[in-house]
Write a protein that holds these residues in place. Structure first.
Motif, mmCIF file in Angstrom:
data_model
loop_
_atom_site.group_PDB
_atom_site.id
_atom_site.type_symbol
_atom_site.label_atom_id
_atom_site.label_comp_id
_atom_site.label_asym_id
_atom_site.label_seq_id
_atom_site.Cartn_x
_atom_site.Cartn_y
_atom_site.Cartn_z
ATOM 1 N N MET A 1 0.830 -1.208 0.000
ATOM 2 C CA MET A 1 0.000 0.000 0.000
ATOM 3 C C MET A 1 0.861 1.252 0.000
ATOM 4 N N SER A 2 1.958 1.204 0.780
ATOM 5 C CA SER A 2 2.851 2.354 0.831
ATOM 6 C C SER A 2 3.502 2.610 -0.518
ATOM 7 N N THR A 3 3.776 1.519 -1.248
ATOM 8 C CA THR A 3 4.375 1.667 -2.583
ATOM 9 C C THR A 3 3.414 2.377 -3.525
ATOM 10 N N VAL A 4 2.122 2.018 -3.443
ATOM 11 C CA VAL A 4 1.109 2.666 -4.276
ATOM 12 C C VAL A 4 0.997 4.139 -3.922
ATOM 13 N N ASN A 5 0.979 4.429 -2.620
ATOM 14 C CA ASN A 5 0.879 5.821 -2.189
ATOM 15 C C ASN A 5 2.070 6.636 -2.656
ATOM 16 N N THR A 6 3.251 6.013 -2.594
ATOM 17 C CA THR A 6 4.456 6.709 -3.048
ATOM 18 C C THR A 6 4.392 6.989 -4.543
ATOM 19 N N ALA A 7 3.909 6.000 -5.309
ATOM 20 C CA ALA A 7 3.794 6.176 -6.762
ATOM 21 C C ALA A 7 2.790 7.267 -7.103
ATOM 22 N N VAL A 8 1.651 7.259 -6.404
ATOM 23 C CA VAL A 8 0.629 8.287 -6.640
ATOM 24 C C VAL A 8 1.154 9.655 -6.273
ATOM 25 N N SER A 9 1.862 9.720 -5.128
ATOM 26 C CA SER A 9 2.421 10.999 -4.692
ATOM 27 C C SER A 9 3.456 11.519 -5.688
ATOM 28 N N GLY A 10 4.291 10.608 -6.207
ATOM 29 C CA GLY A 10 5.285 11.017 -7.192
ATOM 30 C C GLY A 10 4.657 11.495 -8.475
ATOM 31 N N PHE A 11 3.613 10.796 -8.930
ATOM 32 C CA PHE A 11 2.909 11.208 -10.146
ATOM 33 C C PHE A 11 2.269 12.580 -9.958
ATOM 34 N N ALA A 12 1.672 12.810 -8.790
ATOM 35 C CA ALA A 12 1.025 14.097 -8.519
ATOM 36 C C ALA A 12 2.033 15.228 -8.493
ATOM 37 N N ARG A 13 3.222 14.948 -7.920
ATOM 38 C CA ARG A 13 4.241 15.996 -7.876
ATOM 39 C C ARG A 13 4.761 16.316 -9.269
ATOM 40 N N ARG A 14 4.929 15.288 -10.085
ATOM 41 C CA ARG A 14 5.509 15.500 -11.418
ATOM 42 C C ARG A 14 4.492 16.063 -12.397
ATOM 43 N N HIS A 15 3.248 15.629 -12.286
ATOM 44 C CA HIS A 15 2.225 16.028 -13.253
ATOM 45 C C HIS A 15 1.077 16.801 -12.603
ATOM 46 N N GLY A 16 1.351 17.388 -11.446
ATOM 47 C CA GLY A 16 0.304 18.136 -10.754
ATOM 48 C C GLY A 16 -0.222 19.307 -11.565
ATOM 49 N N ALA A 17 0.678 19.998 -12.271
ATOM 50 C CA ALA A 17 0.249 21.141 -13.076
ATOM 51 C C ALA A 17 -0.660 20.695 -14.218
ATOM 52 N N LEU A 18 -0.343 19.528 -14.811
ATOM 53 C CA LEU A 18 -1.177 19.013 -15.895
ATOM 54 C C LEU A 18 -2.559 18.638 -15.380
ATOM 55 N N LEU A 19 -2.618 18.013 -14.203
ATOM 56 C CA LEU A 19 -3.908 17.670 -13.607
ATOM 57 C C LEU A 19 -4.710 18.926 -13.292
ATOM 58 N N ALA A 20 -4.029 19.948 -12.752
ATOM 59 C CA ALA A 20 -4.706 21.209 -12.441
ATOM 60 C C ALA A 20 -5.208 21.885 -13.709
ATOM 61 N N LEU A 21 -4.421 21.816 -14.798
ATOM 62 C CA LEU A 21 -4.842 22.404 -16.067
ATOM 63 C C LEU A 21 -6.073 21.699 -16.608
ATOM 64 N N ALA A 22 -6.054 20.366 -16.581
ATOM 65 C CA ALA A 22 -7.205 19.611 -17.085
ATOM 66 C C ALA A 22 -8.459 19.906 -16.276
ATOM 67 N N LEU A 23 -8.317 19.967 -14.956
ATOM 68 C CA LEU A 23 -9.468 20.256 -14.097
ATOM 69 C C LEU A 23 -10.003 21.664 -14.352
ATOM 70 N N THR A 24 -9.087 22.622 -14.501
ATOM 71 C CA THR A 24 -9.502 24.006 -14.749
ATOM 72 C C THR A 24 -10.236 24.130 -16.073
ATOM 73 N N VAL A 25 -9.744 23.457 -17.109
ATOM 74 C CA VAL A 25 -10.385 23.512 -18.424
ATOM 75 C C VAL A 25 -11.784 22.901 -18.362
ATOM 76 N N VAL A 26 -11.915 21.770 -17.677
ATOM 77 C CA VAL A 26 -13.227 21.114 -17.580
ATOM 78 C C VAL A 26 -14.221 21.996 -16.838
ATOM 79 N N VAL A 27 -13.804 22.545 -15.707
ATOM 80 C CA VAL A 27 -14.701 23.406 -14.917
ATOM 81 C C VAL A 27 -15.072 24.657 -15.698
ATOM 82 N N ALA A 28 -14.090 25.253 -16.361
ATOM 83 C CA ALA A 28 -14.363 26.469 -17.133
ATOM 84 C C ALA A 28 -15.291 26.182 -18.300
ATOM 85 N N SER A 29 -15.119 25.036 -18.948
ATOM 86 C CA SER A 29 -15.975 24.677 -20.086
ATOM 87 C C SER A 29 -17.420 24.484 -19.641
ATOM 88 N N LEU A 30 -17.607 23.923 -18.452
ATOM 89 C CA LEU A 30 -18.961 23.707 -17.934
ATOM 90 C C LEU A 30 -19.585 24.980 -17.382
#
Length: 332
Positions: free
Chosen positions: A1-30
């Motif tokens: 479980m800790s390995t999964v959490n570490t992987a998710v945390s690493g992905f969020a740190r590396r691609h957090g801006a991309l996730l934030a961009l996608a979320l912002t575009v979706v909310v703005a479009s709606l």
């Protein structure tokens, strides 16, 4: 479980801006009917192109462990020089800002790498110097050089291919080349090495001074090119542009995942950072009732959030290994 959490945390740190961009575009479009229209998205893309080109050069500088505060003024100077040179043809309009702005970057790099002066001080002086040159050329801003709307140079800024403006295609091509240069070439590895630890890079045979000079020349060239393309798009050399652009570029690079301490970063993240800032600005404009100053407030909040999210894991990792890296002192 800790390995999964570490992987998710690493992905969020590396691609957090991309996730934030996608979320912002979706909310703005709606939320706004006019946001997802072709005209609005094209406007966001073109307005992002010029800042993105500047941020590309800033990425190389910050990965190498430096900073460049002169890019905003160099951007404005490049636009004025391009507009002035357009009367002599498109080649002069492009070559003149590239030569002058590249020389500014060369001087910055030599003072930082050879004279070992602090990048903050050197590029701050270059910021003031470039702005002064521009004001001298334009008689304190009283003269505005225009670009003929039927010229080939204007077509470079206002023309379209497959529905997208030429500046957007040029930006995408530059980022592809920049990504290859940073990740797949010896020069790019030298940039990472110098930003990670100058002493170790020197012991491995890396020319630290040459690498530093190169990244500042690249930053000056790209800032000048962005200014020239902006002048072609506006069909004039506007003297008031570029103020605060250096802070926007730094914010976009850091939001995209590049550490200000150097040694870590990637150009695609900087492009995402630019798009995120521009989408946020566009959303604020869509709201209409909010003052434009809120753009700076929101951008600053994003920057603080990203820095906090990235610094804490780095500190924990250093604490776990019992230390951090040492950089060679730089006088000045």
């Amino acid at each position: 479980m800790s390995t999964v959490n570490t992987a998710v945390s690493g992905f969020a740190r590396r691609h957090g801006a991309l996730l934030a961009l996608a979320l912002t575009v979706v909310v703005a479009s709606l939320s706004f009917d006019s946001f997802a229209t072709g005209d609005n998205l094209e406007n966001v893309a073109v307005s992002s192109a010029f800042l993105a080109i500047v941020a590309l050069g800033m990425t190389f500088v910050i990965v190498s462990g430096g900073i460049d505060l002169s890019v905003g003024s160099v951007f404005a100077l490049g636009g004025v020089l391009a507009a002035w040179g357009s009367r002599h043809g498109p080649l002069v309009a492009l070559a003149l800002p590239l030569v002058v702005c590249g020389l500014i970057g060369l001087v910055n790099g030599l003072l930082i790498a050879r004279a070992r002066l602090a990048p903050f001080i050197v590029t701050l002086a270059a910021m003031l110097g470039a702005r002064g040159i521009m004001l001298n050329i334009t008689d304190e801003g009283a003269d505005t050089f225009l670009v003929a709307k039927d010229s080939l140079f204007a077509d470079l800024g206002r023309g379209k291919l497959l529905g997208l403006g030429f500046p957007v295609w040029i930006t995408l091509a530059l980022f592809v080349l920049g990504g290859v240069l940073l990740r797949r070439t010896r020069f790019g590895q030298n940039v990472y090495a110098v930003g990670g630890n100058e002493d170790a890079a020197s012991l491995m045979g890396t020319s630290v001074a040459r690498t530093k000079v190169s990244v500042y020349v690249l930053s000056g060239l790209l800032a000048g090119l962005a200014g020239a393309l902006n002048a072609a798009w506006l069909t004039s050399g506007v003297t008031i542009l570029g103020q605060g652009m250096e802070l926007e570029a730094i914010s976009a690079v850091v939001i995209g995942g590049t550490l200000l301490t150097g040694g870590t970063g990637f150009v695609s993240g900087s492009l995402v950072g630019v798009l995120l800032l521009k989408v946020i600005q566009n959303v604020i404009n869509q709201i209409g009732s909010l003052d434009s100053a809120y753009q700076q407030v929101v951008s600053g909040a994003f920057l603080v959030l990203v820095v906090v999210l990235r610094v804490r894991p780095v500190r924990r990792a250093r604490a776990a290994t019992g230390g951090g890296r040492r950089r060679s002192p730089s006088p000045g």
